[in-house]
Design an enzyme around this catalytic site. Structure first.
Site, short mmCIF file in Angstrom:
data_model
loop_
_atom_site.label_atom_id
_atom_site.label_comp_id
_atom_site.label_asym_id
_atom_site.label_seq_id
_atom_site.Cartn_x
_atom_site.Cartn_y
_atom_site.Cartn_z
N ASP A 1 -1.49 -0.80 5.99
CA ASP A 1 -1.63 -0.33 7.37
C ASP A 1 -3.02 0.22 7.68
O ASP A 1 -3.36 0.40 8.84
CB ASP A 1 -0.61 0.77 7.66
CG ASP A 1 -1.03 2.09 7.04
OD1 ASP A 1 -1.36 2.09 5.85
OD2 ASP A 1 -1.06 3.11 7.75
N ASP B 1 0.88 -1.16 0.00
CA ASP B 1 0.00 0.00 0.00
C ASP B 1 0.93 1.23 0.00
O ASP B 1 2.01 1.18 0.55
CB ASP B 1 -0.85 -0.05 1.28
CG ASP B 1 -1.68 1.20 1.47
OD1 ASP B 1 -2.45 1.52 0.56
OD2 ASP B 1 -1.55 1.84 2.52
N ASP C 1 -7.23 -1.18 3.78
CA ASP C 1 -6.42 -2.24 3.20
C ASP C 1 -6.87 -3.63 3.66
O ASP C 1 -6.44 -4.63 3.11
CB ASP C 1 -4.94 -2.06 3.61
CG ASP C 1 -4.41 -0.68 3.26
OD1 ASP C 1 -4.81 -0.16 2.21
OD2 ASP C 1 -3.61 -0.14 4.02
P1 ADP Z 1 -5.00 5.64 -0.34
O1 ADP Z 1 -5.19 5.40 1.13
O2 ADP Z 1 -4.63 4.41 -1.10
O3 ADP Z 1 -4.09 6.77 -0.65
P2 ADP Z 1 -7.81 6.64 -0.47
O4 ADP Z 1 -8.86 5.80 -1.13
O5 ADP Z 1 -7.88 6.82 0.99
O6 ADP Z 1 -6.42 6.05 -0.96
O7 ADP Z 1 -7.82 8.10 -1.16
C1 ADP Z 1 -7.67 8.21 -2.56
C2 ADP Z 1 -7.74 9.65 -3.01
O8 ADP Z 1 -9.02 10.18 -2.74
C3 ADP Z 1 -6.76 10.57 -2.30
O9 ADP Z 1 -5.48 10.57 -2.90
C4 ADP Z 1 -7.47 11.92 -2.47
O10 ADP Z 1 -7.21 12.44 -3.74
C5 ADP Z 1 -8.94 11.54 -2.37
N1 ADP Z 1 -9.43 11.69 -0.99
C6 ADP Z 1 -9.82 10.72 -0.15
N2 ADP Z 1 -10.23 11.22 1.03
C7 ADP Z 1 -10.04 12.56 0.96
C8 ADP Z 1 -10.26 13.66 1.86
N3 ADP Z 1 -10.71 13.51 3.11
N4 ADP Z 1 -9.95 14.90 1.42
C9 ADP Z 1 -9.48 15.11 0.16
N5 ADP Z 1 -9.25 14.13 -0.72
C10 ADP Z 1 -9.54 12.87 -0.34
MG MG Z 2 -5.19 4.52 2.83
#
Ligand code: ADP
Ligand code: MG
Length: 258
Positions: A238, A39, A242
């Site tokens: 983590d 991840d 995931d």
């Molecule tokens: P990862 O943990 O693999 O980075 P996430 O699914 O948590 O992926 O998030 C993917 C994308 O969604 C982030 O890179 C961001 O662009 C957007 N995103 C998710 N949550 C937020 C948030 N609270 N504020 C702004 N962007 C968000």
């Molecule tokens: Mg994440």
């Protein structure tokens, strides 16, 4: 008798190093691994992103962009949200009241400030909501090519600004990946972040393959996709996001960063 004793000793020894092994089968399976999926956030990177850049449309000030973004992010527990809220606090910026807050997994957050609809998140989120990125798109692309994660702020359906955050890679990621290569493993990085940012991070640490812009609920399917190509897959992650991917891997490794 030799096998159960070896497994018992192996699992006990690993526990001394803080490695928990679910069962003997997982230990045996680990010897056949051909690929490891990492991840990105919190595994390859520190998982403590900080705000690196602000951009504002001419009718907005940079502090206002940060203020509106931080106001929405106060309701979110995402590491990106924490970075934005901390940056505002450090500059002494007070958050505004938000109505109708909603977090959209893998996209961003939304709500209303002063009765005005506000969106904060990635390009996919803006596209889905019919907001044109305009002149901010090339700026965001440049940020992403440097490994930063750009997030757009839209108010009343119009682009208002851009906030970039950077999450540095862990100092030992490159070396750890080299050691995985040395024992013949293919190393894949899985992330919800955008393709360009993910590729820039992957390049810094020597990752072989990138699976980017994957929604939380699709991460497990990506592990299955690799298994379908004949790989025996180990997964390292983590976050709560995931968990399904860790469960679907042949061997899963969870890292606590909290
Ligand atoms: P990862 O943990 O693999 O980075 P996430 O699914 O948590 O992926 O998030 C993917 C994308 O969604 C982030 O890179 C961001 O662009 C957007 N995103 C998710 N949550 C937020 C948030 N609270 N504020 C702004 N962007 C968000
Ligand atoms: Mg994440």
């Amino acid at each position: 008798l030799a096998t159960p004793i070896s497994i018992m000793v192996g699992v006990g020894k690993a526990a001394e190093y803080g490695v928990l092994i679910r069962n003997g089968e997982a230990l045996q399976r680990a010897g056949q691994l051909s690929a490891v999926v990492l991840d990105k956030t919190g595994t390859v990177t520190e998982g403590r992103p900080t705000v690196t850049r602000l951009e504002a449309q001419s009718s907005w000030r940079e502090e206002e962009i940060l203020q509106w973004a931080a106001s929405l992010e106060t309701g979110s527990e995402h590491p990106l949200a924490e970075a934005v809220v901390d940056a505002a606090r450090e500059r002494g910026i007070e958050p505004l009241a938000v109505d109708g807050f909603e977090a959209v997994a893998g996209h961003g957050v939304r709500g209303r400030v002063d009765q005005r609809p506000v969106l904060f998140g990635n390009g996919r989120f803006m596209n889905d909501q019919g907001v044109a990125l305009g002149a901010f798109e090339p700026v965001a692309r440049e940020m992403a090519s440097e490994g930063q994660t750009p997030m757009y702020l839209a108010v009343d359906g119009q682009m208002a600004g851009l906030v970039a955050v950077a999450d540095p890679v862990k100092s030992d990621s490159r070396d750890a990946i080299r050691r995985l290569h040395d024992i013949g493993l293919k190393v894949v990085m899985l992330t919800g972040d955008n393709e360009a940012t993910a590729r820039a991070v992957a390049r810094q640490v020597g990752i072989d393959e990138v699976m980017a812009e994957v929604l939380p609920e699709d991460k497990a399917a990506k592990v299955s996709e690799l298994q379908g190509r004949g790989e025996v897959v180990g997964m390292v992650g983590d976050g709560i996001n995931d968990a399904p991917a860790l469960a679907s891997a042949d061997v899963g490794f969870a890292i606590g960063t909290g």
